[in-house]
Design an enzyme around this catalytic site. Structure first.
Site, PDB file in Angstrom:
ATOM      1  N   MET A 190      37.689  31.027  54.257  1.00 18.07           N
ATOM      2  CA  MET A 190      38.931  30.781  54.985  1.00 18.07           C
ATOM      3  C   MET A 190      38.768  31.068  56.481  1.00 18.07           C
ATOM      4  SD  MET A 190      41.783  32.271  52.317  1.00 18.07           S
ATOM      5  CE  MET A 190      43.150  31.657  53.318  1.00 18.07           C
ATOM      6  N   HIS A 191      39.767  30.614  57.246  1.00 18.76           N
ATOM      7  CA  HIS A 191      39.994  30.983  58.650  1.00 18.76           C
ATOM      8  C   HIS A 191      39.085  30.291  59.668  1.00 18.76           C
ATOM      9  CE1 HIS A 191      42.310  34.091  56.718  1.00 18.76           C
ATOM     10  NE2 HIS A 191      41.258  34.799  56.382  1.00 18.76           N
TER      11      HIS A 191
ATOM     12  N   ASP B 260      39.159  30.306  49.487  1.00 20.60           N
ATOM     13  CA  ASP B 260      38.355  30.902  48.426  1.00 20.60           C
ATOM     14  C   ASP B 260      39.120  31.925  47.599  1.00 20.60           C
ATOM     15  OD1 ASP B 260      38.455  32.733  50.536  1.00 20.60           O
ATOM     16  OD2 ASP B 260      36.284  32.977  50.686  1.00 20.60           O
TER      17      ASP B 260
END
Length: 488
Positions: free
Chosen positions: A80-81, A239
């Site tokens: 992520m991110h 995830d």
């Protein structure tokens, strides 16, 4: 068959499952190493993720002797991110700043000062942290304005892979929750956040719930992978969201503790539960109509890999944990704080540093390894402590990731959490959950809950054995961060 793709940090994994939840095949492809030009920086090339995804998809089909036409649908998950910036032609403008990049603390400070800490929590359910996508965009605006001026699309890692396979710009609610640009409570982009930060809404992709079909494989994607043109693609999840689906973490009270490169304790909630101090993340769940809270340890499995690569490069993980198993619980007082990339929960401190504390002349390599395993579990225990503080119930704990595969680390977690922990028959992580979301999207199951009920089974329960020794050790661990903060 349903295909799940997990665009992780170290590599991309493809998993094929059937409607009973049986894993028919899997294949992984490694990524190029993280590029870290300066301390705290972490970048990867999005095009390398696409290369690995193609390799993993081709690999799993070849290994199984299957054709792409047999795949009914597929879903995506991944780290992520990460901030993928594309120009108007869909070309990558620079390497992506990924989740563990810590350079953006000044941008976090600017956001907090401009908007106010409490207002940030109201708007996004989360504080400004260096991990989040928005802070990375703001860093590029300040330090690389010539690149910022060319941005036309912003995606996260798995969403870039979907774009390359389908030509569609899309993102799911759970992933979008980690951008700091989503109104998490109302499951929509926050126009107020975008306006304050000067981010055009046209840069942001269309939002979907996790099981929604948001795209279909196009001719280029089919030619690269062997999948059939028109194969439905579900939105998926980051995830942790997909991993929670793959572990059946849907009902309030159900919790997962997952140790990958990072470590996450994840609890499902029926409403968006906010921590006014921002120590926990509050995100939309991958399942429609649900939310979740989670605490994150940045350097979980990374701690063990760091120790091995730095101090025992010729040893296998099994060899190291065999040494650790000979050391008593609590490691004879040796402690490890796993703050290799700063820390999120509970400290929100990008400058936190890792440390061994309590070394003596009797300390062996086994002590160091066991202290690493215990220190990661102690860090995850911090999230359980916050759950108790906020009244978030914990009725069952399921283990996932690399921390669920070794018997010693599993037992250490049960002892540290002071709670029985469950192992699943098929713990395939986020890729399995992404495949379940894809099947739900085309109606193989009527809901995500039904998909989980039909495919997820508990294989074993591990009871705590040394909780009495671990609780005093955890109390000592809690003293290390404030002491270190005074000197590093």
């Amino acid at each position: 068959m349903f295909l799940g793709i997990d665009v992780g940090t170290g590599g991309t994994r493809a998993v094929l499952i059937d409607r009973s939840g049986a894993v028919l095949g899997s294949h992984s492809a490694e990524h190029a190493a993280i590029h870290s030009e300066h301390i705290g920086w972490a970048e990867q090339d999005p095009q390398d993720w696409y290369r690995a995804a193609v390799e993993a998809i081709q690999g799993v089909l070849t290994d199984l002797g299957a054709t792409g036409a047999e795949v009914e649908a597929f879903g995506l998950t991944g780290q992520m991110h990460g901030c993928v910036m594309l120009d108007a032609d869909g070309q990558v403008l620079r390497p992506a700043l990924i989740w563990c990049d810590q350079r953006t603390q000044p941008q976090c400070d600017w956001l907090t000062e401009k908007i106010g800490f409490e207002r940030l929590i109201e708007l996004t359910c989360n504080p400004a942290l260096p991990n989040f996508t928005l802070t990375k965009l703001l860093w590029v605006r300040e330090h690389q304005p010539e690149i910022f001026a060319k941005i036309a699309h912003v995606l996260c890692p798995k969403d870039y892979v979907r774009y390359r396979l389908t030509g569609e710009f899309a993102m799911d609610m759970q992933e979008a929750s980690g951008t700091l640009l989503l109104d998490v409570t109302n499951r929509r982009w926050s126009t107020e956040m975008a306006e304050i930060c000067g981010i055009p809404m046209s840069w942001l992709p269309k939002l979907y719930e996790g099981p929604e079909i948001c795209a279909r494989i196009d001719a280029a994607g089919a030619g690269a992978t062997g999948l059939a043109v028109g194969t439905p693609v579900a939105a998926g999840a980051g995830d942790q969201g997909a991993g929670a689906v793959g572990m059946g973490i849907l009902d309030p009270g159900s919790v997962s503790a997952t140790i990958g490169t990072s470590g996450v304790v994840f609890a499902s909630t029926s409403v968006p539960t906010k921590d006014r101090l921002g120590r926990l993340h509050t995100f939309c769940h991958a399942a429609p109509g649900l939310w979740h809270v989670m605490g994150v340890t940045n350097g979980a499995g990374l701690s063990l890999r760091y120790f091995r690569d730095t101090f025992a490069p010729t040893s296998s993980y099994d060899e190291l944990t065999t040494l650790a198993a000979k050391v008593p619980p609590a490691s004879d007082g040796l402690l490890w704080t796993p703050y290799l990339f700063g820390e999120r929960t509970p400290h929100l401190d990008a400058t936190a540093r890792a440390a061994f504390v309590g070394i003596t002349a009797s300390t062996t390599r086994g002590h160091f390894v066991r202290a690493v395993l215990e220190g990661v579990a102690f860090s995850l225990k911090d999230t359980f402590t916050l759950f108790d503080e906020l009244g978030i119930p914990v009725t069952s704990i399921r283990l996932g990731g690399g921390g669920a595969r070794g018997p010693l680390w599993r037992q250490i977690q049960a002892d540290v959490y002071g709670h029985p922990v469950q192992l699943l028959e098929a713990e395939e992580g986020g890729a399995f959950g992404a495949a379940l979301l894809a099947g739900t999207g085309i109606g193989a199951w009527p809901s995500v809950a039904e998909a989980c009920a039909s495919t997820i089974r508990v294989a074993a329960t591990i009871e705590p054995r040394a909780a009495a020794a671990m609780q005093p050790a955890y109390a000592q661990y809690r003293k290390v961060y404030p002491a270190l903060k005074q000197i590093v």
